[in-house]
Motif scaffolding. Structure first.
Motif, PDB file in Angstrom:
ATOM      1  N   LEU A 114       0.828  -1.209   0.000  1.00 28.26           N
ATOM      2  CA  LEU A 114       0.000   0.000   0.000  1.00 28.26           C
ATOM      3  C   LEU A 114       0.859   1.253   0.000  1.00 28.26           C
ATOM      4  CD1 LEU A 114      -2.757   1.373   0.211  1.00 28.26           C
ATOM      5  CD2 LEU A 114      -2.608   1.125   2.700  1.00 28.26           C
ATOM      6  N   ALA A 115       1.937   1.247   0.771  1.00 27.07           N
ATOM      7  CA  ALA A 115       2.799   2.427   0.853  1.00 27.07           C
ATOM      8  C   ALA A 115       3.474   2.711  -0.490  1.00 27.07           C
ATOM      9  CB  ALA A 115       3.852   2.226   1.939  1.00 27.07           C
ATOM     10  N   TYR A 116       3.912   1.667  -1.185  1.00 32.48           N
ATOM     11  CA  TYR A 116       4.559   1.864  -2.481  1.00 32.48           C
ATOM     12  C   TYR A 116       3.572   2.305  -3.544  1.00 32.48           C
ATOM     13  CZ  TYR A 116       8.487  -0.699  -0.409  1.00 32.48           C
ATOM     14  OH  TYR A 116       9.514  -1.097   0.389  1.00 32.48           O
ATOM     15  N   ASN A 177       3.851   0.321 -11.479  1.00 32.85           N
ATOM     16  CA  ASN A 177       4.573  -0.735 -12.187  1.00 32.85           C
ATOM     17  C   ASN A 177       4.974  -1.863 -11.246  1.00 32.85           C
ATOM     18  OD1 ASN A 177       4.875   0.411 -14.995  1.00 32.85           O
ATOM     19  ND2 ASN A 177       5.805   2.060 -13.843  1.00 32.85           N
ATOM     20  N   MET A 178       5.309  -1.515 -10.014  1.00 30.46           N
ATOM     21  CA  MET A 178       5.633  -2.536  -9.026  1.00 30.46           C
ATOM     22  C   MET A 178       4.462  -3.474  -8.808  1.00 30.46           C
ATOM     23  SD  MET A 178       4.846  -3.376  -5.613  1.00 30.46           S
ATOM     24  CE  MET A 178       4.177  -1.823  -5.042  1.00 30.46           C
ATOM     25  N   LEU A 179       3.247  -2.949  -8.747  1.00 34.38           N
ATOM     26  CA  LEU A 179       2.076  -3.777  -8.512  1.00 34.38           C
ATOM     27  C   LEU A 179       1.845  -4.749  -9.669  1.00 34.38           C
ATOM     28  CD1 LEU A 179      -0.122  -4.152  -6.368  1.00 34.38           C
ATOM     29  CD2 LEU A 179      -1.579  -2.626  -7.700  1.00 34.38           C
ATOM     30  N   ILE A 180       2.077  -4.293 -10.907  1.00 35.30           N
ATOM     31  CA  ILE A 180       1.942  -5.190 -12.059  1.00 35.30           C
ATOM     32  C   ILE A 180       2.962  -6.322 -11.981  1.00 35.30           C
ATOM     33  CG2 ILE A 180       2.157  -5.342 -14.577  1.00 35.30           C
ATOM     34  CD1 ILE A 180       1.092  -2.523 -14.764  1.00 35.30           C
ATOM     35  N   LEU A 181       4.204  -5.979 -11.667  1.00 40.25           N
ATOM     36  CA  LEU A 181       5.254  -6.993 -11.589  1.00 40.25           C
ATOM     37  C   LEU A 181       5.021  -7.933 -10.410  1.00 40.25           C
ATOM     38  CD1 LEU A 181       8.360  -4.759 -12.367  1.00 40.25           C
ATOM     39  CD2 LEU A 181       7.110  -6.254 -13.926  1.00 40.25           C
ATOM     40  N   TYR A 182       4.563  -7.392  -9.295  1.00 37.83           N
ATOM     41  CA  TYR A 182       4.306  -8.236  -8.130  1.00 37.83           C
ATOM     42  C   TYR A 182       3.164  -9.213  -8.408  1.00 37.83           C
ATOM     43  CZ  TYR A 182       2.923  -9.586  -3.414  1.00 37.83           C
ATOM     44  OH  TYR A 182       2.580 -10.304  -2.296  1.00 37.83           O
ATOM     45  N   THR A 183       2.135  -8.745  -9.098  1.00 38.65           N
ATOM     46  CA  THR A 183       1.024  -9.635  -9.457  1.00 38.65           C
ATOM     47  C   THR A 183       1.499 -10.749 -10.377  1.00 38.65           C
ATOM     48  OG1 THR A 183      -0.505  -7.758  -9.268  1.00 38.65           O
ATOM     49  CG2 THR A 183      -1.286  -9.699 -10.453  1.00 38.65           C
ATOM     50  N   ALA A 184       2.383 -10.408 -11.320  1.00 36.25           N
ATOM     51  CA  ALA A 184       2.935 -11.443 -12.200  1.00 36.25           C
ATOM     52  C   ALA A 184       3.780 -12.443 -11.415  1.00 36.25           C
ATOM     53  CB  ALA A 184       3.765 -10.789 -13.295  1.00 36.25           C
ATOM     54  N   LEU A 185       4.498 -11.976 -10.405  1.00 34.25           N
ATOM     55  CA  LEU A 185       5.290 -12.885  -9.575  1.00 34.25           C
ATOM     56  C   LEU A 185       4.397 -13.855  -8.814  1.00 34.25           C
ATOM     57  CD1 LEU A 185       8.051 -10.531  -8.092  1.00 34.25           C
ATOM     58  CD2 LEU A 185       8.410 -12.517  -9.563  1.00 34.25           C
TER      59      LEU A 185
END
Length: 297
Positions: A114-116, A177-185
């Motif tokens: 959430l913070a990011y 962009n972090m959220l997209i990459l984290y979801t892919a992970l």
């Protein structure tokens, strides 16, 4: 039976694609087509220029003006330089944060996600206004602290303004962009990581040899979005423009188009700039996709 099933599938696909097709035509095809049509004309005044202007066919004359305009060429150069530095930095930070959040050692993962992501929830114009308080001399605590330490900090000079804008954009979009990459992970089967750990791989080797290669489609997606966003750079320099002489009204191609349309009432020239930017966006995005697919094959 097979033909009926295929026809039913085609009808179902058509129904599901219909809303997207309508919106795509309404918000993409029609505006670009109309801009292309407007770019083929120009306003001409007769006599002393006191009479009403006449719309005359200009052919490719407006496009010749675009490529001959030094302000447009300079704006393109700044935008390309901005994207070459800012996009890799932003995606690198987003990838690092996504890998850290995906690590088993991380604590309070929900809080940090959430913070990011929170800076993305703040509109870009508001973010630029907030950061401007840290850039403007006299009210900036950073500039004041630097002056006390004997360091002259000028975030709004001609040499640093592009980096200041890049800082705002990076702060705003890294979490997205972090959220997209984290979801892919999260979609990668955990069995791959467990098997690698059994074989003696460390967390760093798992991230480098397994996670990052499998994130290539997500990295490609965020890369395309970032390229498009760089070419559309507008809000941040517009907010900072009254605070510094380093930003002109033609600092980026989009700002030049805005100035031509609403400052000079030259809508045909502005339409030509918009069409050139649309074509450039398509070419760069398509080229990036081809290079990414070639690297993965």
């Amino acid at each position: 039976m097979t033909s009926r099933l295929a026809a039913r599938r085609n009808r179902t696909a058509g129904v599901l694609l219909a809303p997207f097709s309508v919106l795509f035509v309404a918000v993409f095809v029609i505006p670009i087509s109309y801009a292309g049509y407007q770019s083929l004309f120009r306003q001409q005044r007769s006599g002393l220029g006191l009479g009403p202007p006449r719309t005359v066919f200009a052919g490719l004359g407006n496009y010749a003006r675009v490529f001959a305009d030094n302000a447009f060429v300079g704006g393109v150069g700044r935008t390309v330089a901005f994207g070459l530095v800012q996009v890799p930095v932003m995606l690198g930070l987003a990838l690092l944060l996504a890998l850290l959040l995906d690590s088993r050692a991380v604590r309070f993962g929900r809080f940090f996600r959430l913070a990011y992501f929170l800076p993305f929830a703040i509109p870009g114009v508001i973010a630029a206004v907030l950061w401007s308080f840290l850039y403007v001399p006299g009210i900036s605590p950073l500039v004041g602290a630097g002056a006390k330490a004997g360091v002259d900090l000028d975030f709004l000079s001609a040499h640093t303004i592009l980096f200041s804008i890049g800082n705002i954009v990076t702060w705003s979009w890294t979490g997205y962009n972090m959220l997209i990459l984290y979801t892919a992970l999260q979609a990668i089967p955990r069995e791959l990581f467990e098997a690698a750990q059994v074989d003696g791989c460390s967390g760093l080797r798992i991230a480098w040899h397994i996670k990052i290669p499998l994130l290539r489609p997500a990295l490609t997606l965020t890369g395309v979005f970032s390229i498009i966003g760089s070419l559309q750079l507008f809000g941040e320099p517009m907010v900072l423009r009254p605070m510094t002489s380093a930003i002109s009204n033609s600092y980026t191609p989009v700002m030049l188009s805005y100035q031509a349309a609403f400052g000079l009432n030259d809508y045909n020239f502005a339409a030509a700039i918009a069409v050139v930017l649309a074509v450039a966006t398509f070419v760069l995005s398509y080229g990036f996709l081809r290079l990414s697919n070639r690297g993965s094959s």
